[in-house]
Design a protein around this motif. Structure first.
Motif, PDB file in Angstrom:
ATOM      1  N   GLY A   2     157.271  38.194 -71.311  1.00 23.59           N
ATOM      2  CA  GLY A   2     158.101  37.292 -72.093  1.00 23.59           C
ATOM      3  C   GLY A   2     157.465  36.738 -73.345  1.00 23.59           C
ATOM      4  N   LEU A   3     156.204  37.056 -73.600  1.00 28.40           N
ATOM      5  CA  LEU A   3     155.507  36.495 -74.763  1.00 28.40           C
ATOM      6  C   LEU A   3     155.619  37.374 -76.002  1.00 28.40           C
ATOM      7  CD1 LEU A   3     152.227  35.134 -73.095  1.00 28.40           C
ATOM      8  CD2 LEU A   3     154.406  33.953 -73.492  1.00 28.40           C
ATOM      9  N   GLY A   4     156.058  38.618 -75.837  1.00 32.11           N
ATOM     10  CA  GLY A   4     156.202  39.511 -76.985  1.00 32.11           C
ATOM     11  C   GLY A   4     154.889  40.014 -77.543  1.00 32.11           C
ATOM     12  N   ILE A   5     153.860  40.085 -76.698  1.00 35.77           N
ATOM     13  CA  ILE A   5     152.555  40.593 -77.137  1.00 35.77           C
ATOM     14  C   ILE A   5     151.941  41.448 -76.033  1.00 35.77           C
ATOM     15  CG2 ILE A   5     151.979  38.721 -78.722  1.00 35.77           C
ATOM     16  CD1 ILE A   5     150.279  37.511 -76.440  1.00 35.77           C
ATOM     17  N   SER A   6     151.060  42.351 -76.422  1.00 36.63           N
ATOM     18  CA  SER A   6     150.207  43.095 -75.495  1.00 36.63           C
ATOM     19  C   SER A   6     149.125  43.764 -76.326  1.00 36.63           C
ATOM     20  CB  SER A   6     151.004  44.127 -74.682  1.00 36.63           C
ATOM     21  OG  SER A   6     151.601  45.087 -75.530  1.00 36.63           O
ATOM     22  N   ALA A   7     148.212  44.433 -75.644  1.00 38.16           N
ATOM     23  CA  ALA A   7     147.083  45.041 -76.347  1.00 38.16           C
ATOM     24  C   ALA A   7     146.651  46.304 -75.621  1.00 38.16           C
ATOM     25  CB  ALA A   7     145.918  44.053 -76.448  1.00 38.16           C
ATOM     26  N   ALA A   8     145.772  47.059 -76.262  1.00 39.25           N
ATOM     27  CA  ALA A   8     145.192  48.244 -75.647  1.00 39.25           C
ATOM     28  C   ALA A   8     143.889  48.572 -76.361  1.00 39.25           C
ATOM     29  CB  ALA A   8     146.149  49.439 -75.721  1.00 39.25           C
ATOM     30  N   ARG A   9     143.070  49.330 -75.680  1.00 34.35           N
ATOM     31  CA  ARG A   9     141.831  49.851 -76.274  1.00 34.35           C
ATOM     32  C   ARG A   9     141.991  51.352 -76.427  1.00 34.35           C
ATOM     33  NH1 ARG A   9     135.507  49.048 -75.019  1.00 34.35           N
ATOM     34  NH2 ARG A   9     134.814  51.114 -75.722  1.00 34.35           N
ATOM     35  N   LEU A  10     141.682  51.859 -77.614  1.00 33.76           N
ATOM     36  CA  LEU A  10     141.794  53.287 -77.898  1.00 33.76           C
ATOM     37  C   LEU A  10     140.414  53.884 -78.088  1.00 33.76           C
ATOM     38  CD1 LEU A  10     143.426  55.840 -78.632  1.00 33.76           C
ATOM     39  CD2 LEU A  10     143.463  55.009 -81.003  1.00 33.76           C
ATOM     40  N   ASP A  11     140.102  54.904 -77.280  1.00 30.72           N
ATOM     41  CA  ASP A  11     138.842  55.633 -77.418  1.00 30.72           C
ATOM     42  C   ASP A  11     139.151  57.101 -77.669  1.00 30.72           C
ATOM     43  OD1 ASP A  11     136.432  53.772 -76.625  1.00 30.72           O
ATOM     44  OD2 ASP A  11     138.052  53.299 -75.223  1.00 30.72           O
ATOM     45  N   LEU A  12     138.559  57.647 -78.702  1.00 30.79           N
ATOM     46  CA  LEU A  12     138.760  59.050 -79.071  1.00 30.79           C
ATOM     47  C   LEU A  12     137.417  59.763 -79.076  1.00 30.79           C
ATOM     48  CD1 LEU A  12     141.231  58.668 -82.099  1.00 30.79           C
ATOM     49  CD2 LEU A  12     141.803  59.259 -79.743  1.00 30.79           C
ATOM     50  N   ALA A  13     137.291  60.814 -78.264  1.00 34.96           N
ATOM     51  CA  ALA A  13     136.100  61.649 -78.326  1.00 34.96           C
ATOM     52  C   ALA A  13     136.139  62.453 -79.630  1.00 34.96           C
ATOM     53  CB  ALA A  13     136.054  62.587 -77.120  1.00 34.96           C
TER      54      ALA A  13
END
Length: 208
Positions: free
Chosen positions: A82-93
């Motif tokens: 319900g807060l309208g936010i989220s996150a993620a971590r992106l790792d690329l070899a």
């Protein structure tokens, strides 16, 4: 007329009071998801762990894309419901990429931390491409096709944030070649030959 003002005032006070006691709506993940999010857990069952995610570390990049996305979406962090936010971590070899995709429900902002990533946005009239290095930030508007590819000599890491607790993703390659449509029909609609389509279907788990 006076009665109308009284009713309006009561309605305003009621809505204000309701908002003040609903500071958060921690997701009840045992219930169904909906366009407005998950239903709230009873307040007496909420704990600090609903607002904390541990293990926000590099994921396994040994896959077809040489990429790993470690999410902090509502399913991993119920407190963002319900807060309208989220996150993620992106790792690329090295040589890894997040191929053409879109987020139907959210805009995205990417913050470079390590290495080098070439990213781009595609629209019907233009392509916006940039090679990003640590300290660079790039935004991807909701619904637009975009990509990220490791263009450096080593690993690359970035953190991303979304304007939704559950942004969703539509990867173009998986949509095209991870399905059960007949290969000749896919070839006809993509201008690829049937052999190419079958090869890509084999890679992305498609049939037909």
């Amino acid at each position: 007329m006076k009665m109308i003002y009284i009713f309006f005032l009561l309605a305003l006070l009621s809505s204000t009071s309701h908002a003040s006691v609903n500071d958060f709506c921690v997701a009840n993940l045992k219930g169904p998801d909906s366009p407005s999010g998950y239903q709230c857990k009873p307040p007496n069952t909420v704990t600090v762990n609903d607002f904390v995610l541990s293990g926000f570390v590099a994921g396994n990049t040994t896959n077809a894309f040489n990429a790993a996305l470690t999410p902090a979406f509502v399913t991993e962090l119920p407190g963002v419901n319900g807060l309208g936010i989220s996150a993620a971590r992106l790792d690329l070899a090295k040589g890894g990429s997040v191929p053409m995709h879109s987020h139907p429900g959210a805009s995205e902002i990417l913050i470079m931390v390590k290495g080098q990533i070439t990213a781009g946005i595609l629209t019907p009239g233009a392509v916006y491409e940039k090679t990003l290095k640590p300290g660079d930030v790039m935004v991807f508007p909701q619904g637009l096709l975009h990509f990220q590819a490791n263009s450096g000599k080593g690993k690359a890491t970035a953190f991303v944030a979304f304007s939704s607790a559950n942004p969703g993703a539509q990867l173009l390659d998986l949509l095209l070649f991870g399905n059960s449509l007949p290969s000749d029909l896919v070839a006809q609609t993509t201008f690829l030959d049937v052999a190419q389509v079958k090869k890509l279907k084999a890679r992305f788990g498609g049939r037909g």
